[in-house]
Write a protein that holds these residues in place. Sequence first.
Motif, PDB file in Angstrom:
ATOM      1  N   SER A  38     -12.015 -50.479 -72.136  1.00  0.00           N
ATOM      2  CA  SER A  38     -13.206 -50.083 -71.391  1.00  0.00           C
ATOM      3  C   SER A  38     -14.104 -51.291 -71.151  1.00  0.00           C
ATOM      4  CB  SER A  38     -13.981 -49.009 -72.156  1.00  0.00           C
ATOM      5  OG  SER A  38     -13.222 -47.835 -72.274  1.00  0.00           O
ATOM      6  N   THR A  39     -14.573 -51.422 -69.924  1.00  0.00           N
ATOM      7  CA  THR A  39     -15.449 -52.524 -69.542  1.00  0.00           C
ATOM      8  C   THR A  39     -16.752 -51.958 -68.987  1.00  0.00           C
ATOM      9  OG1 THR A  39     -13.561 -53.927 -68.989  1.00  0.00           O
ATOM     10  CG2 THR A  39     -15.696 -54.567 -68.094  1.00  0.00           C
ATOM     11  N   HIS A  40     -17.868 -52.450 -69.525  1.00  0.00           N
ATOM     12  CA  HIS A  40     -19.181 -52.028 -69.042  1.00  0.00           C
ATOM     13  C   HIS A  40     -19.668 -53.013 -67.988  1.00  0.00           C
ATOM     14  CE1 HIS A  40     -20.059 -49.035 -72.294  1.00  0.00           C
ATOM     15  NE2 HIS A  40     -19.159 -49.765 -72.930  1.00  0.00           N
ATOM     16  N   CYS A  81     -18.951 -47.400 -67.254  1.00  0.00           N
ATOM     17  CA  CYS A  81     -17.906 -47.900 -68.146  1.00  0.00           C
ATOM     18  C   CYS A  81     -16.569 -47.477 -67.552  1.00  0.00           C
ATOM     19  CB  CYS A  81     -18.087 -47.303 -69.543  1.00  0.00           C
ATOM     20  SG  CYS A  81     -16.826 -47.808 -70.729  1.00  0.00           S
ATOM     21  N   HIS A  83     -12.075 -48.211 -67.042  1.00  0.00           N
ATOM     22  CA  HIS A  83     -10.853 -48.879 -67.488  1.00  0.00           C
ATOM     23  C   HIS A  83      -9.642 -48.313 -66.763  1.00  0.00           C
ATOM     24  CE1 HIS A  83     -11.075 -45.312 -70.076  1.00  0.00           C
ATOM     25  NE2 HIS A  83      -9.795 -45.442 -70.311  1.00  0.00           N
ATOM     26  N   GLN A 237     -29.333 -49.373 -70.677  1.00  0.00           N
ATOM     27  CA  GLN A 237     -27.985 -49.800 -70.281  1.00  0.00           C
ATOM     28  C   GLN A 237     -28.030 -51.166 -69.587  1.00  0.00           C
ATOM     29  OE1 GLN A 237     -24.749 -48.100 -69.978  1.00  0.00           O
ATOM     30  NE2 GLN A 237     -25.330 -46.501 -71.408  1.00  0.00           N
ATOM     31  N   GLN A 241     -26.310 -54.614 -71.074  1.00  0.00           N
ATOM     32  CA  GLN A 241     -25.270 -55.312 -70.311  1.00  0.00           C
ATOM     33  C   GLN A 241     -25.691 -56.742 -70.010  1.00  0.00           C
ATOM     34  OE1 GLN A 241     -23.189 -53.404 -67.148  1.00  0.00           O
ATOM     35  NE2 GLN A 241     -23.376 -51.357 -68.014  1.00  0.00           N
ATOM     36  N   PHE A 277     -21.431 -50.861 -77.397  1.00  0.00           N
ATOM     37  CA  PHE A 277     -20.239 -51.706 -77.271  1.00  0.00           C
ATOM     38  C   PHE A 277     -19.287 -51.628 -78.463  1.00  0.00           C
ATOM     39  CE2 PHE A 277     -23.419 -54.082 -74.608  1.00  0.00           C
ATOM     40  CZ  PHE A 277     -22.846 -53.745 -73.384  1.00  0.00           C
TER      41      PHE A 277
END
Length: 302
Positions: A38-40, A81, A83, A237, A241, A277
């Motif tokens: 998962s990438t934010h 988020c 992926h 958020q 980030q 995270f």
Amino acid sequence: MDSLAELRTLIGRYAVDDLTATGLPGVLLSVSNTRTQSTHRVYEPVFALVVQGAKRASLGDRLLEYHAGQCLVVTVDLPMCGHVIKASAKEPFLAVGLTLKPAAIASLLLDTASEAPAMANPFGAAVSDATPELLDSFARLLRLLEHPEDAPVLAPMIEREILWRILTGSQGALLRQIGLADSRLSHVGRAIRWIRMHYAEMLRTEELAELAAMSVSSFHRHFRAVTAMSPLQYQKQIRLQEARSQLLTTSKDVASVGLSVGYDSASQFSREYSRLFGRPPGRDAQRLRASAMQECGATARS
């Protein structure tokens, strides 16, 4: 060759990573040979079309999943988020994205004089199936990668056709909100842009509501409808980030990073960072740097 097969060929030929810039303004390609973590990141207004594999994205309590032949539209800046959930070396994940420009959409709306009603409470992202006409338009756009001398003239024309295909499809009502200056989404978008530019400052809901030309209660309701979170949650958020980006790209210590994004308490920063995270800021930064080093080494060897 059908349009989806042609798109797979073209994207596979030119895409090299998750976000590959092309010589076509606003057009990005994506490829992945494996499922990803998962990438934010903040998704800016974009139309993304998957031509092979599948991806999942979440925003607040909303879950969006899109597979080959499906598309995602994002209409405001949203901290999501995401992926890749389906990919392999034999059949990699492949996608193409087109940046959505309010001026281009507004121009189409003016030319067509659409009488379609505005959406009451538009959520800022949606998934739908791509039509054969839309797939054909994207295929003709990516063919210009092989004929760059034609791109300055033909690319704007094909982009306009793509926007028209979206506007006349199932996501048209949502896309229309981007081009309408007086839509609720545009009003909320003003507040979103302010938060993104001033994320380290104290958030005053009354001032944001005034910026959006709404009462405080109406602003809260519409902001949550668009983003699936409150203004304060959205700001958090964005702060976290930005902090993650600073930890990866600067030499600042954890406390300094937390302070720079608006946290007065180092313990609160570490606690909220870990919650989002999965690791404390220092450990997460070490992992990100190690992963980046490995990717650079693999690229150099190839």
